[in-house]
Design an enzyme around this catalytic site. Structure first.
Site, short mmCIF file in Angstrom:
data_model
loop_
_atom_site.label_atom_id
_atom_site.label_comp_id
_atom_site.label_asym_id
_atom_site.label_seq_id
_atom_site.Cartn_x
_atom_site.Cartn_y
_atom_site.Cartn_z
N ASP A 1 82.65 26.60 34.06
CA ASP A 1 81.97 27.89 34.39
C ASP A 1 81.85 28.67 32.76
OD1 ASP A 1 80.58 30.39 35.43
OD2 ASP A 1 82.43 31.20 35.78
N GLU B 1 77.80 24.90 35.37
CA GLU B 1 77.08 25.94 35.93
C GLU B 1 75.67 26.21 34.99
OE1 GLU B 1 78.21 28.87 38.74
OE2 GLU B 1 77.47 30.47 37.77
N ASP C 1 86.46 33.46 37.28
CA ASP C 1 85.80 32.39 36.81
C ASP C 1 86.60 31.05 36.87
OD1 ASP C 1 84.42 33.98 34.46
OD2 ASP C 1 86.22 34.83 35.06
#
Lengths: 170, 170
Positions: free
Chosen positions: A11, A72, A145
């Site tokens: 992430d 991501e 996260d």
């Protein structure tokens, strides 16, 4: 473990970069291998922050030897200042995957949420609690996260683990 | 050349990444050291493209040993799809500078245009022709990305060459 796939999920971010590693076997059962967050100080130089993110990702690859990397995908919809740092961190993550010889793919936030909660608009808390259930953890991974990084890795493994084939650059 | 500053300027991009190196002496006189463009195919995998950009920048650092790196700052104002790749390439450029132990700074497009043409809204052709005059080239550097990379390097040297000090990451 030969029949399982080990995926490193990232992430991307400068202030907090979530890094998670999961093993997913042929029955789609997932186990936690690693989860962590690389933090860099907001007052540090941008290039130094990116180097710290890079070092954190490389250390996890060296320790856990993933088969694939999933990052991501970043969209420039809101908070333009933050999104630029996020995009730069994602570029660093994808570079490190390529330089480690690992296939790398990106998944959108809604793909990731749908994969783990069945609902593409799930909120952070829903993602965190589903990750805890899926990986049989005692508590939801913190911060968000970290949970997101695991969700990205699971999404990648469950979507068929068809990493984008890396073609030679002409 | 001990009294001159050698600056590597980068106009980040995936399809074309401009890379230029200039020497600027104490009298602010500039000479061309290197100019080139790294191109990556649009149909290649994103991580492979970023690795090609990284390899191109590293090769120039190894050959020309710049004292500092300057990268054009990316804004998410228009063309959201392109700007994400540009931001990722800029992240890679800043990472490579840090890993090479070089101070890195970013400059906005209008700072760069103002530095070389005296006018922050100059168009690409004006930047190209001013770069040719400043560096005493027979023709404007082509493509525009190559001229922009030289303009970024000159901007950095002329703005006082105060690279952002890189602080240790806590």
């Amino acid at each position: 473990m030969a029949s399982s796939l080990r995926v490193l999920g990232i992430d991307p971010g400068l202030t907090r970069c979530g890094i998670g590693v999961v093993d997913v076997d042929r029955t789609r059962r997932a186990t936690l291998v690693h989860v962590g967050v690389v933090r860099t100080p907001t007052d540090a130089d941008l290039s130094t922050r990116l180097a710290a993110v890079a070092a954190g990702i490389r250390a996890v690859i060296e320790e856990h030897h993933p088969d694939a990397v999933a990052v991501e995908r970043v969209f420039a919809q809101h908070n333009v200042q933050t999104v630029m740092g996020t995009a730069q961190a994602s570029g660093v993550a994808l570079l490190i995957a390529a330089e480690a010889g690992l296939p790398a793919a990106t998944h959108t936030p809604s793909e990731v949420k749908a994969a783990v909660t069945g609902y593409g608009s799930a909120d952070k808390r829903q993602v965190q609690s589903m990750i805890a259930r899926i990986l049989q953890l005692d508590a939801p991974p913190q911060p968000a996260d970290a949970a997101d990084a695991l969700a990205i890795a699971l999404c990648h493994a469950w979507r068929g683990a068809r990493p984008h084939r890396r073609r030679p650059v002409r």
